[in-house]
Motif scaffolding. Sequence first.
Motif, PDB file in Angstrom:
ATOM      1  N   PRO A   1       0.799  -1.227   0.000  1.00  0.00           N
ATOM      2  CA  PRO A   1       0.000   0.000   0.000  1.00  0.00           C
ATOM      3  C   PRO A   1       0.836   1.283   0.000  1.00  0.00           C
ATOM      4  N   SER A   2       1.920   1.294   0.755  1.00  0.00           N
ATOM      5  CA  SER A   2       2.748   2.506   0.797  1.00  0.00           C
ATOM      6  C   SER A   2       3.385   2.789  -0.564  1.00  0.00           C
ATOM      7  N   GLU A   3       3.737   1.748  -1.280  1.00  0.00           N
ATOM      8  CA  GLU A   3       4.315   1.917  -2.612  1.00  0.00           C
ATOM      9  C   GLU A   3       3.248   2.339  -3.623  1.00  0.00           C
ATOM     10  N   TYR A   4       2.022   1.836  -3.457  1.00  0.00           N
ATOM     11  CA  TYR A   4       0.918   2.301  -4.302  1.00  0.00           C
ATOM     12  C   TYR A   4       0.737   3.800  -4.118  1.00  0.00           C
ATOM     13  N   GLU A   5       0.768   4.247  -2.865  1.00  0.00           N
ATOM     14  CA  GLU A   5       0.595   5.677  -2.578  1.00  0.00           C
ATOM     15  C   GLU A   5       1.714   6.492  -3.227  1.00  0.00           C
ATOM     16  N   ALA A   6       2.938   6.005  -3.120  1.00  0.00           N
ATOM     17  CA  ALA A   6       4.076   6.715  -3.719  1.00  0.00           C
ATOM     18  C   ALA A   6       3.930   6.775  -5.239  1.00  0.00           C
ATOM     19  N   ALA A   7       3.491   5.680  -5.841  1.00  0.00           N
ATOM     20  CA  ALA A   7       3.291   5.643  -7.294  1.00  0.00           C
ATOM     21  C   ALA A   7       2.217   6.641  -7.712  1.00  0.00           C
ATOM     22  N   VAL A   8       1.131   6.689  -6.976  1.00  0.00           N
ATOM     23  CA  VAL A   8       0.041   7.611  -7.305  1.00  0.00           C
ATOM     24  C   VAL A   8       0.493   9.061  -7.131  1.00  0.00           C
ATOM     25  N   THR A   9       1.280   9.326  -6.103  1.00  0.00           N
ATOM     26  CA  THR A   9       1.808  10.679  -5.912  1.00  0.00           C
ATOM     27  C   THR A   9       2.668  11.092  -7.098  1.00  0.00           C
ATOM     28  N   LEU A  10       3.539  10.205  -7.535  1.00  0.00           N
ATOM     29  CA  LEU A  10       4.382  10.496  -8.693  1.00  0.00           C
ATOM     30  C   LEU A  10       3.528  10.675  -9.945  1.00  0.00           C
ATOM     31  N   LEU A  11       2.513   9.843 -10.095  1.00  0.00           N
ATOM     32  CA  LEU A  11       1.627   9.964 -11.254  1.00  0.00           C
ATOM     33  C   LEU A  11       0.872  11.290 -11.262  1.00  0.00           C
ATOM     34  N   THR A  12       0.444  11.763 -10.117  1.00  0.00           N
ATOM     35  CA  THR A  12      -0.254  13.053 -10.090  1.00  0.00           C
ATOM     36  C   THR A  12       0.696  14.187 -10.471  1.00  0.00           C
ATOM     37  N   ASP A  13       1.950  14.092 -10.040  1.00  0.00           N
ATOM     38  CA  ASP A  13       2.946  15.084 -10.453  1.00  0.00           C
ATOM     39  C   ASP A  13       3.162  15.029 -11.968  1.00  0.00           C
TER      40      ASP A  13
ATOM     41  N   HIS B   1      -3.139  -3.382 -14.750  1.00  0.00           N
ATOM     42  CA  HIS B   1      -3.263  -3.636 -13.313  1.00  0.00           C
ATOM     43  C   HIS B   1      -4.717  -3.625 -12.841  1.00  0.00           C
ATOM     44  N   ALA B   2      -5.632  -3.918 -13.731  1.00  0.00           N
ATOM     45  CA  ALA B   2      -7.065  -3.830 -13.425  1.00  0.00           C
ATOM     46  C   ALA B   2      -7.480  -4.698 -12.241  1.00  0.00           C
ATOM     47  N   ARG B   3      -6.783  -5.779 -11.993  1.00  0.00           N
ATOM     48  CA  ARG B   3      -7.150  -6.680 -10.900  1.00  0.00           C
ATOM     49  C   ARG B   3      -6.658  -6.199  -9.533  1.00  0.00           C
ATOM     50  N   LYS B   4      -5.863  -5.159  -9.514  1.00  0.00           N
ATOM     51  CA  LYS B   4      -5.346  -4.608  -8.255  1.00  0.00           C
ATOM     52  C   LYS B   4      -6.299  -3.504  -7.797  1.00  0.00           C
ATOM     53  N   SER B   5      -7.364  -3.925  -7.151  1.00  0.00           N
ATOM     54  CA  SER B   5      -8.439  -2.994  -6.808  1.00  0.00           C
ATOM     55  C   SER B   5      -7.973  -1.856  -5.901  1.00  0.00           C
ATOM     56  N   ARG B   6      -7.062  -2.126  -5.001  1.00  0.00           N
ATOM     57  CA  ARG B   6      -6.572  -1.068  -4.104  1.00  0.00           C
ATOM     58  C   ARG B   6      -5.826   0.013  -4.891  1.00  0.00           C
ATOM     59  N   LEU B   7      -5.061  -0.401  -5.867  1.00  0.00           N
ATOM     60  CA  LEU B   7      -4.363   0.562  -6.709  1.00  0.00           C
ATOM     61  C   LEU B   7      -5.368   1.380  -7.513  1.00  0.00           C
ATOM     62  N   ILE B   8      -6.316   0.725  -8.126  1.00  0.00           N
ATOM     63  CA  ILE B   8      -7.322   1.420  -8.937  1.00  0.00           C
ATOM     64  C   ILE B   8      -8.106   2.408  -8.082  1.00  0.00           C
ATOM     65  N   GLU B   9      -8.441   2.018  -6.867  1.00  0.00           N
ATOM     66  CA  GLU B   9      -9.140   2.932  -5.954  1.00  0.00           C
ATOM     67  C   GLU B   9      -8.299   4.188  -5.698  1.00  0.00           C
ATOM     68  N   ARG B  10      -7.015   4.003  -5.476  1.00  0.00           N
ATOM     69  CA  ARG B  10      -6.144   5.142  -5.213  1.00  0.00           C
ATOM     70  C   ARG B  10      -6.039   6.055  -6.451  1.00  0.00           C
ATOM     71  N   LEU B  11      -5.933   5.435  -7.608  1.00  0.00           N
ATOM     72  CA  LEU B  11      -5.894   6.227  -8.838  1.00  0.00           C
ATOM     73  C   LEU B  11      -7.185   7.029  -9.014  1.00  0.00           C
ATOM     74  N   ASP B  12      -8.304   6.382  -8.754  1.00  0.00           N
ATOM     75  CA  ASP B  12      -9.602   7.063  -8.865  1.00  0.00           C
ATOM     76  C   ASP B  12      -9.692   8.242  -7.901  1.00  0.00           C
ATOM     77  N   ARG B  13      -9.294   8.012  -6.652  1.00  0.00           N
ATOM     78  CA  ARG B  13      -9.347   9.092  -5.648  1.00  0.00           C
ATOM     79  C   ARG B  13      -8.466  10.274  -6.045  1.00  0.00           C
ATOM     80  N   ALA B  14      -7.330   9.969  -6.667  1.00  0.00           N
ATOM     81  CA  ALA B  14      -6.392  11.033  -7.070  1.00  0.00           C
ATOM     82  C   ALA B  14      -6.793  11.700  -8.380  1.00  0.00           C
ATOM     83  N   GLY B  15      -7.755  11.123  -9.064  1.00  0.00           N
ATOM     84  CA  GLY B  15      -8.171  11.694 -10.343  1.00  0.00           C
ATOM     85  C   GLY B  15      -7.193  11.422 -11.459  1.00  0.00           C
ATOM     86  N   VAL B  16      -6.493  10.311 -11.329  1.00  0.00           N
ATOM     87  CA  VAL B  16      -5.493   9.937 -12.349  1.00  0.00           C
ATOM     88  C   VAL B  16      -6.081   8.848 -13.229  1.00  0.00           C
TER      89      VAL B  16
END
Length: 76
Positions: free
Chosen positions: A24-36, A61-76
């Motif tokens: 999860p922490s790496e998903y968050e870091a990836a999403v942060t970088l993606l938003t930048d 990565h469609a099967r990684k629901s936690r990642l997709i949720e984070r991307l959705d929340r970030a608007g990415v």
Amino acid sequence: MDKPVRDEEAAWSRIDAMIATRKPSEYEAAVTLLTDMQALAEREGRSDAFTQRILTLRHRHARKSRLIERLDRAGV
């Protein structure tokens, strides 16, 4: 914001590596970088290319629901 994404291909590779950990922490870091990267792409008029890469990433990565949720929340 520009410094972490100066080498775009290296940033995408780093994102792939973060996602591959399935932590999860790496998903968050990836999403942060993606938003930048998204903001930079918008500023430089490259939104279409960024959107295509995100769609590919989401499909791969469609099967990684936690990642997709984070991307959705970030608007990415």
